[in-house]
Scaffold this active site. Structure first.
Site, short mmCIF file in Angstrom:
data_model
loop_
_atom_site.label_atom_id
_atom_site.label_comp_id
_atom_site.label_asym_id
_atom_site.label_seq_id
_atom_site.Cartn_x
_atom_site.Cartn_y
_atom_site.Cartn_z
N CYS A 181 -3.46 6.75 -4.92
CA CYS A 181 -3.14 5.31 -4.84
C CYS A 181 -1.70 5.04 -5.28
CB CYS A 181 -4.11 4.47 -5.67
SG CYS A 181 -3.96 2.71 -5.31
N CYS A 213 0.86 -1.18 0.00
CA CYS A 213 0.00 0.00 0.00
C CYS A 213 0.90 1.23 0.00
CB CYS A 213 -0.90 -0.01 1.23
SG CYS A 213 -2.05 1.38 1.22
O1 PYC Z 1 -1.93 3.73 -1.99
O2 PYC Z 1 -1.38 1.76 -2.76
C1 PYC Z 1 -2.18 2.53 -2.24
C2 PYC Z 1 -3.51 2.02 -1.86
C3 PYC Z 1 -4.00 0.77 -2.08
C4 PYC Z 1 -5.28 0.75 -1.55
C5 PYC Z 1 -5.54 1.99 -1.02
N1 PYC Z 1 -4.44 2.76 -1.21
#
Ligand code: PYC
Length: 316
Positions: free
Chosen positions: A235, A91
């Site tokens: 993300c 993550c």
């Molecule tokens: O930032 O990799 C990330 C992530 C995965 C799920 C929520 N955030």
């Protein structure tokens, strides 16, 4: 005396996406590679995951980070990330949140730190200004231009790529990516995910839509996570998968900066270098900031009917 379990946590958010770091009170997962420990966790301690991130103590959007001893001898820490439905491979926003949390607690100083995860070690550099750069696991595009038939929508084309989690990166910007549209975006992304899973890619559990930037970046995304919550940040693992696709398409050179906006307009800076050009494998680095929001002790009381959180199927 009723049994009372205390779990010490620190909360933060990275570009709006929350992370809850579990400092103590978690289960003993034993030794061995984190890929094995996470399986033990799923099999034996899933209710602990639910107690920490699900309602009533958490919410669908919260990502947990269980600090564990590393297996890789070169690592300073180990971490298992988890959400409302299960563990995550890696993550990115959570690693940024973890580093800012550890700095807040005085456990790390600016510099580079190695962190063991279930999908392999990563590095996180805490900069003097508080930003964090995450050197993620090797990322790659598995399949380009896959068209799936999505009921009610029609053919949707995207790339299947790995960035520490599995993504379907939709190529065509059809939907307006704004916070006002999150219900529609959630609905279409969920339907796309089901079609992708049914039509040959059961491993994909994140869907990423892309559109034009709104705040001066290169692109804006909307990322739907495995438990149907959308990522408030751009993300980190999704940005890594995007970098792998851009590299494979020759659209971003090694070392060039890609600014990925999320649905709230918060941004991560990404860049990569090739690990293995012939196999399309890149080593992404994703940079962002996080803010600590709470220090707390979660209380799990035996007499509480929802001491282990609310999981689908728990309702009577
Ligand atoms: O930032 O990799 C990330 C992530 C995965 C799920 C929520 N955030």
């Amino acid at each position: 005396m009723q049994h009372l379990q205390r779990i010490q946590v620190v909360d933060s958010h990275t570009g709006g996406e929350p992370t809850r770091v579990v400092l103590s009170g978690g289960p003993d997962l034993g030794a061995g590679p984190l890929s094995e420990r996470v399986q033990r966790w799923v099999a034996q301690f899933d209710r602990f995951r639910s107690a920490v991130v699900n309602e009533p103590r958490g919410s669908d959007v919260l990502v947990g980070a269980l600090l564990v001893p590393p297996h890789d001898p070169g690592c300073d820490f180990g971490v298992i990330f988890f959400n409302n439905v299960g563990p995550l491979g890696m993550c990115g926003h959570g690693t940024i949140g973890l580093m800012v949390t550890l700095a807040h607690l005085g456990r790390v100083k600016p510099g580079t730190h190695r962190i063991d995860t279930p999908v392999g070690p990563v590095s996180a550099t805490l900069h003097p200004d508080g930003r964090v750069s995450v050197a993620n696991v090797a990322s790659y595009r598995h399949r380009a231009s896959v068209t799936v038939d999505v009921p009610g929508i029609g053919g949707v084309t995207g790339d299947v790529a790995w960035g520490g989690n599995w993504f379907f990166l939709v190529r065509t910007p059809v939907w307006e990516l704004s916070i006002q549209a999150v219900e529609t975006l959630t609905d279409v992304s969920w339907r796309i995910r089901q079609a992708v899973n049914a039509q040959g890619f059961p491993e994909v559990d994140h869907v990423e839509l892309f559109g034009p930037p709104g705040c001066g970046g290169h692109s804006r995304n909307f990322v739907l996570c495995p438990g149907k919550a959308y990522d408030r940040s751009p993300c980190g693992t999704g940005t890594s998968a995007k970098l792998a696709c851009l590299a494979a398409d020759g659209k971003l050179a090694e070392g060039e900066i890609w600014v990925q906006e999320g649905i709230l307009g918060s941004a991560f800076e990404g860049e990569y270098r090739w690990e293995d050009r012939a196999r399309g494998r890149v080593l992404p680095v994703v940079t962002g900031t996080a803010h600590v929001t709470a220090e707390a002790t979660l209380l799990l009381k035996e007499e509480d009917p929802f001491q282990w959180g609310i999981r689908p199927g728990d309702a009577r």
